[in-house]
Design a protein around this motif. Sequence first.
Motif, PDB file in Angstrom:
ATOM      1  N   LYS A   1       8.826  11.509  56.277  1.00 30.11           N
ATOM      2  CA  LYS A   1       8.317  12.776  56.807  1.00 30.11           C
ATOM      3  C   LYS A   1       7.065  12.514  57.634  1.00 30.11           C
ATOM      4  O   LYS A   1       6.369  11.516  57.434  1.00 30.11           O
TER       5      LYS A   1
ATOM      6  N   VAL B   1      20.163   6.474  53.952  1.00 31.68           N
ATOM      7  CA  VAL B   1      20.419   7.451  52.888  1.00 31.68           C
ATOM      8  C   VAL B   1      20.885   8.817  53.395  1.00 31.68           C
ATOM      9  O   VAL B   1      21.128   9.716  52.598  1.00 31.68           O
ATOM     10  N   ARG B   2      21.011   9.014  54.708  1.00 30.16           N
ATOM     11  CA  ARG B   2      21.361  10.340  55.222  1.00 30.16           C
ATOM     12  C   ARG B   2      22.459  10.248  56.281  1.00 30.16           C
ATOM     13  O   ARG B   2      22.586   9.243  56.972  1.00 30.16           O
ATOM     14  N   TYR B   3      23.192  11.349  56.388  1.00 30.98           N
ATOM     15  CA  TYR B   3      24.251  11.388  57.400  1.00 30.98           C
ATOM     16  C   TYR B   3      24.474  12.808  57.887  1.00 30.98           C
ATOM     17  O   TYR B   3      24.046  13.772  57.245  1.00 30.98           O
ATOM     18  N   LEU B   4      25.168  12.931  59.010  1.00 29.80           N
ATOM     19  CA  LEU B   4      25.673  14.220  59.484  1.00 29.80           C
ATOM     20  C   LEU B   4      27.146  14.272  59.111  1.00 29.80           C
ATOM     21  O   LEU B   4      27.880  13.325  59.369  1.00 29.80           O
TER      22      LEU B   4
ATOM     23  N   ASP C   1      26.049   8.258  60.152  1.00 32.21           N
ATOM     24  CA  ASP C   1      24.796   7.887  59.494  1.00 32.21           C
ATOM     25  C   ASP C   1      23.572   8.110  60.384  1.00 32.21           C
ATOM     26  O   ASP C   1      23.593   7.841  61.597  1.00 32.21           O
ATOM     27  N   ILE C   2      22.513   8.609  59.739  1.00 29.48           N
ATOM     28  CA  ILE C   2      21.217   8.798  60.402  1.00 29.48           C
ATOM     29  C   ILE C   2      20.289   7.643  60.021  1.00 29.48           C
ATOM     30  O   ILE C   2      19.628   7.054  60.859  1.00 29.48           O
ATOM     31  N   ASP C   3      20.282   7.345  58.727  1.00 24.38           N
ATOM     32  CA  ASP C   3      19.516   6.212  58.193  1.00 24.38           C
ATOM     33  C   ASP C   3      20.252   5.750  56.936  1.00 24.38           C
ATOM     34  O   ASP C   3      21.338   6.275  56.652  1.00 24.38           O
TER      35      ASP C   3
ATOM     36  N   LYS D   1      14.831   4.017  55.624  1.00 25.85           N
ATOM     37  CA  LYS D   1      14.765   5.445  55.336  1.00 25.85           C
ATOM     38  C   LYS D   1      13.636   6.095  56.146  1.00 25.85           C
ATOM     39  O   LYS D   1      12.496   5.614  56.121  1.00 25.85           O
TER      40      LYS D   1
END
Length: 226
Positions: free
Chosen positions: A117, A29-32, A25-27, A114
Amino acid sequence: LAASFNDGPLRGVRVLISAGPTFEDIDPVRYLGNRSSGRMGYAVAAAAAAAGAEVCLVSGPVCLDTPAGVARRIDVRSAQQMYDAVLTEARASDIYIAAAAVGDYRPKGVAEHKMKKRDGAPLTLELAENPDILAAVAALDASPFLVGFAAETRDVETYARDKLERKKLDMIAANQVGGGLGFEAEDNALTLIDRQGSETLPRCDKRELAQALIARIAAQFHAQRP
Ligand code: CTP
Ligand code: CA
């Protein structure tokens, strides 16, 4: 089916299999992630169960049903969670087959909210290396019979032999990936390498490949630990 369960080459053998990708997990809602459908590992779990083994499947996030005959499935998300589950289970396993595509790195920290940008400014993620699950299992006092996978885009046999030695494995299943081969496909080709030599299983259905892999693992396992 009943007969194969009673007379299979892995009857009474405890087989631990890790499969699928890991998500780092990155945050919120996002992951690698890694490109892995989990199909090969799940086919190996099905083949091991059909060979009579008592199968424990440690699975990263996949969209697959647990194969028939698999005794236990432990769902994990990150490499660290897979490491914890596998290290716990490995102590009570006779064979460990590492079919998972483990993320080599994770973001150093997980953002609580989250990420937003930043007006066109580039984003740099700092990554930390994940622990090597196979190497840790190999370092256990009574380590199970160890089978690794090596998915490579070039010099497949050279890299695979190097991993067999470096990680102190009993066998490695090597395959060429990229260019439509390997990931997210129904079929695959594998080269099995161990101290006895190597055997290339030509491109075919992952189910058939898994059965051939389990047959070779069973033969080597019994030869080594009569
Ligand atoms: N593996 C593991 N733990 C990790 C990374 C890999 O147990 N942190 C296992 C995989 O499940 C596979 C084998 O090691 O069975 C080889 O994985 P691979 O990614 O090919 O090897 P790495 O050692 O990570 O080397 P590299 O990615 O740099 O080629
Ligand atoms: Ca890797």
